[in-house]
Design a protein around this motif. Structure first.
Motif, short mmCIF file in Angstrom:
data_model
loop_
_atom_site.label_atom_id
_atom_site.label_comp_id
_atom_site.label_asym_id
_atom_site.label_seq_id
_atom_site.Cartn_x
_atom_site.Cartn_y
_atom_site.Cartn_z
N ALA A 159 -85.96 12.54 115.75
CA ALA A 159 -85.01 11.56 115.49
C ALA A 159 -83.76 11.81 114.77
O ALA A 159 -82.41 11.81 114.81
N GLN A 160 -84.18 12.42 113.52
CA GLN A 160 -83.07 12.78 112.68
C GLN A 160 -82.50 13.97 113.12
O GLN A 160 -81.24 14.15 112.86
N ASN A 161 -83.22 14.99 113.59
CA ASN A 161 -82.46 16.12 114.08
C ASN A 161 -81.36 15.82 115.41
O ASN A 161 -80.75 16.62 115.26
N THR A 162 -82.04 15.02 116.17
CA THR A 162 -81.06 14.55 117.21
C THR A 162 -79.56 13.84 116.68
O THR A 162 -78.75 14.28 117.12
N GLY A 163 -79.82 13.20 115.58
CA GLY A 163 -78.75 12.58 114.93
C GLY A 163 -77.67 13.83 114.32
O GLY A 163 -76.66 13.76 114.53
N ASN A 164 -78.36 14.66 113.72
CA ASN A 164 -77.79 15.64 113.19
C ASN A 164 -76.88 16.72 114.38
O ASN A 164 -75.94 17.12 114.20
N LEU A 165 -77.74 16.86 115.35
CA LEU A 165 -77.35 17.69 116.25
C LEU A 165 -76.00 17.00 117.14
O LEU A 165 -75.09 17.67 117.14
N GLY A 190 -83.28 24.04 113.26
CA GLY A 190 -83.86 22.78 113.17
C GLY A 190 -85.25 22.80 113.81
O GLY A 190 -85.78 23.65 114.09
N ASP A 191 -85.84 21.59 113.95
CA ASP A 191 -87.41 21.39 114.45
C ASP A 191 -87.47 21.46 115.68
O ASP A 191 -86.37 21.71 116.52
N ASN A 192 -88.64 22.09 116.17
CA ASN A 192 -88.74 22.36 117.73
C ASN A 192 -88.62 20.84 118.35
O ASN A 192 -89.07 20.03 117.80
N PHE A 193 -88.17 21.05 119.59
CA PHE A 193 -87.97 19.86 120.31
C PHE A 193 -88.04 20.39 121.90
O PHE A 193 -87.93 21.53 122.06
N VAL A 194 -88.22 19.47 122.77
CA VAL A 194 -88.33 19.89 124.17
C VAL A 194 -87.29 20.62 124.74
O VAL A 194 -87.36 21.76 125.42
N GLN A 195 -86.09 20.24 124.62
CA GLN A 195 -84.93 21.16 125.06
C GLN A 195 -84.44 22.36 124.09
O GLN A 195 -83.36 22.84 124.55
#
Length: 150
Positions: free
Chosen positions: A19-25, A58-63
């Motif tokens: 969630a934090q990474n998505t906001g930063n992206l 950033g952290d790993n995420f699906v996409q």
């Protein structure tokens, strides 16, 4: 039982980091979009480089692999504004998939479309400010989807 608690803790931490990474992206992406809207190749190049570093580090995420690949293409456009704009659509498409499924977005996100370029972009404002044409066709486009806060 300890394994279950550990697994739940890891999942919760991962979700929080996601969630934090998505906001930063999203924040870094918006800086790229705004620089393209302003047709400022120096600012867009700096914003693209910063965005690329956030994606890469950033952290790993699906996409992540897809977004990293698209962002690398964007980064390789150098300071050539039209090449940046061409590569921006792929980044936008991949990032929208990520934002659309995120639970902790701080503001509404609008998925917008330019019919002239047949390309998308994300915005935190409903008002159209087209990054593909800048001032020559600033308001060309429409909102095609919206991601509201949950």
């Amino acid at each position: 039982m300890k394994k279950i608690y550990f697994t739940l803790a890891v999942m919760l931490f991962g979700f929080s980091a996601f969630a934090q990474n998505t906001g930063n992206l999203l924040n870094n992406y918006i800086q790229v979009k705004n620089a393209l809207v302003n047709s400022d190749s120096k600012a867009s190049t700096a914003a693209i480089n910063a965005f690329y570093e956030v994606v890469k580090g950033g952290d790993n995420f699906v996409q992540k692999a897809d977004l990293l690949k698209a962002t690398e293409k964007l980064s390789k456009a150098g300071s050539h504004l039209e090449k940046q704009r061409t590569a921006f659509n792929e980044v936008s498409t991949v990032l929208w998939k990520l934002v659309k499924n995120a639970d902790n977005i701080n503001s509404p996100v609008y998925y917008q479309f330019c019919p002239m370029k047949k390309a998308h972009w994300l915005s935190t404002e409903k008002e159209i400010k087209n990054p593909y044409y800048g001032s020559s066709m600033l308001t060309c486009g429409k909102v095609v989807e919206t991601r509201f806060l949950k």
